[in-house]
Write an enzyme that holds these catalytic residues in place. Structure first.
Site, PDB file in Angstrom:
ATOM      1  CD  GLN A 116       3.893  -1.026   6.646  1.00 33.80           C
ATOM      2  OE1 GLN A 116       2.894  -1.656   6.950  1.00 33.80           O
ATOM      3  NE2 GLN A 116       3.839   0.077   5.929  1.00 33.80           N
TER       4      GLN A 116
ATOM      5  CE  LYS B  82      -1.011  -1.286   6.714  1.00 35.48           C
ATOM      6  NZ  LYS B  82       0.213  -1.329   5.933  1.00 35.48           N
TER       7      LYS B  82
ATOM      8  CG  ASP C 233       0.009  -4.474   0.684  1.00 38.51           C
ATOM      9  OD1 ASP C 233      -0.947  -3.786   1.083  1.00 38.51           O
ATOM     10  OD2 ASP C 233       1.137  -4.442   1.171  1.00 38.51           O
TER      11      ASP C 233
END
Ligand code: NDP
Length: 286
Positions: free
Chosen positions: A97, A53, A120
């Protein structure tokens, strides 16, 4: 022979658009979009995802920062960090995460992220916005599926879609997005009766179960479009694992188009994450 939908190429093209948007924002005097990624603990797979990422951010000109915290980090410490990031004008996207260590309540952490920075798209506010058709930030993998579908069929109005899998991170949001696009959607799961029969009726099949090659050739009607979200590791030759999807790829060549695994949905997730970060940065600076 079915068209092979090239997720890597579509993701590259989306990255090009994102990069141009970042350059235009900076040239127009706006703050460079910034993404902060939080990793708690030392899960090797999570470590790789976070590195990917961060590398991807650099590719399109997004400023990224990483917070790598030890596994013993307390829930309060993590919530404190998120509160600081929520308040920072340089941070437009926050991604924590998962999985998190067992002593941290992942739901609490997710809900602590400012919905406007939830790139997200998992915060209940963004889920609610998606379900009510009122904007919000859309989750990356499901939105990636829609973008791949639209490379083959830009207008999905009136199509019959079957989504197999009802998880909060893939199946349900894909079903909501397809509904928003004008499809008639069946959302199937492990309790669904006559799944092959339902699949044979579908113009679009999205498979997200985590069961290797579950969707067989005779489940797919000629001319259907098949999106395979599954990522399953299986023992291959030479002792090396190989990746297979939830669709028996070789059997569905009578479909109109199908995504391969790897190289289909997978590459789209990070590309959409970057696009979501730019969307969040733009909204923040309005
Ligand atoms: P989950 O395990 O959370 O959900 C699986 C879903 O499949 C459940 O709704 C389950 O039904 C359903 N299911 C299980 N067995 C059957 C069956 N026999 N018939 C019909 N439905 C069934 O998985 P995820 O949604 O998280 O992930 C699905 C797949 O997508 C995985 O392979 C995962 O690795 C992959 N994935 C890929 C991503 C990417 O490309 N970047 C991102 C996220 C996931 P029930 O609810 O009844 O139990």
């Amino acid at each position: 022979m079915a068209e092979r939908i090239d997720g890597r190429a579509v993701a590259r093209s989306l990255d090009e658009t994102t990069k141009s948007e970042v350059e235009a924002m900076v040239a127009g005097g706006m703050t460079r979009p910034g993404l902060t990624v939080i990793l708690v603990g030392d899960d090797p797979a999570s470590d790789v995802y976070v590195s990917h990422k961060v590398t991807a951010c650099a590719r399109v000109g997004i400023r990224s920062t990483e917070h790598r915290l030890p596994a013993e980090t307390s829930e309060d410490e993590l919530l404190g960090l998120i509160a600081r990031l929520n308040a920072s004008e340089h941070v437009h996207g926050i991604l924590c995460q998962v999985p998190l260590p067992g002593h941290i309540d992942a739901r609490k952490v997710l809900e602590a992220i400012d919905p406007a920075k939830d790139v997200d798209g998992f915060h209940p506010v963004n889920v609610g916005r998606l379900s009510t058709g009122t904007g919000g930030i859309w989750p990356c993998t499901p939105f990636g599926c829609i973008k791949l579908l639209q490379t083959v069929q830009p207008d999905l109005t009136g199509m019959d879609a079957l989504v197999i899998g009802r998880s909060n991170i893939v199946g349900k949001p894909v079903a909501m997005m397809l509904t928003a696009q004008g499809c008639t959607v069946t959302l199937a799961h492990s309790k669904t009766r006559d799944l092959p029969g339902k699949a044979r009726q579908a113009d679009i099949i999205v498979a997200a179960t985590g069961i290797p090659e579950m969707v067989k050739g005779d489940w797919v009607k000629p001319g259907a479009i098949v999106i395979d979200v599954g990522i399953n590791r299986q023992p291959g030759e030479n002792g090396k694992d190989r990746l297979v999807g939830d669709v028996a790829f070789a059997e569905v060549q009578h479909a109109r188009a199908v995504t391969p695994v790897p190289g289909g949905v997978g590459p789209m997730t990070i590309a959409v994450l970057l696009a979501n970060t730019v969307q969040a940065a733009r909204a923040w600076q309005k």
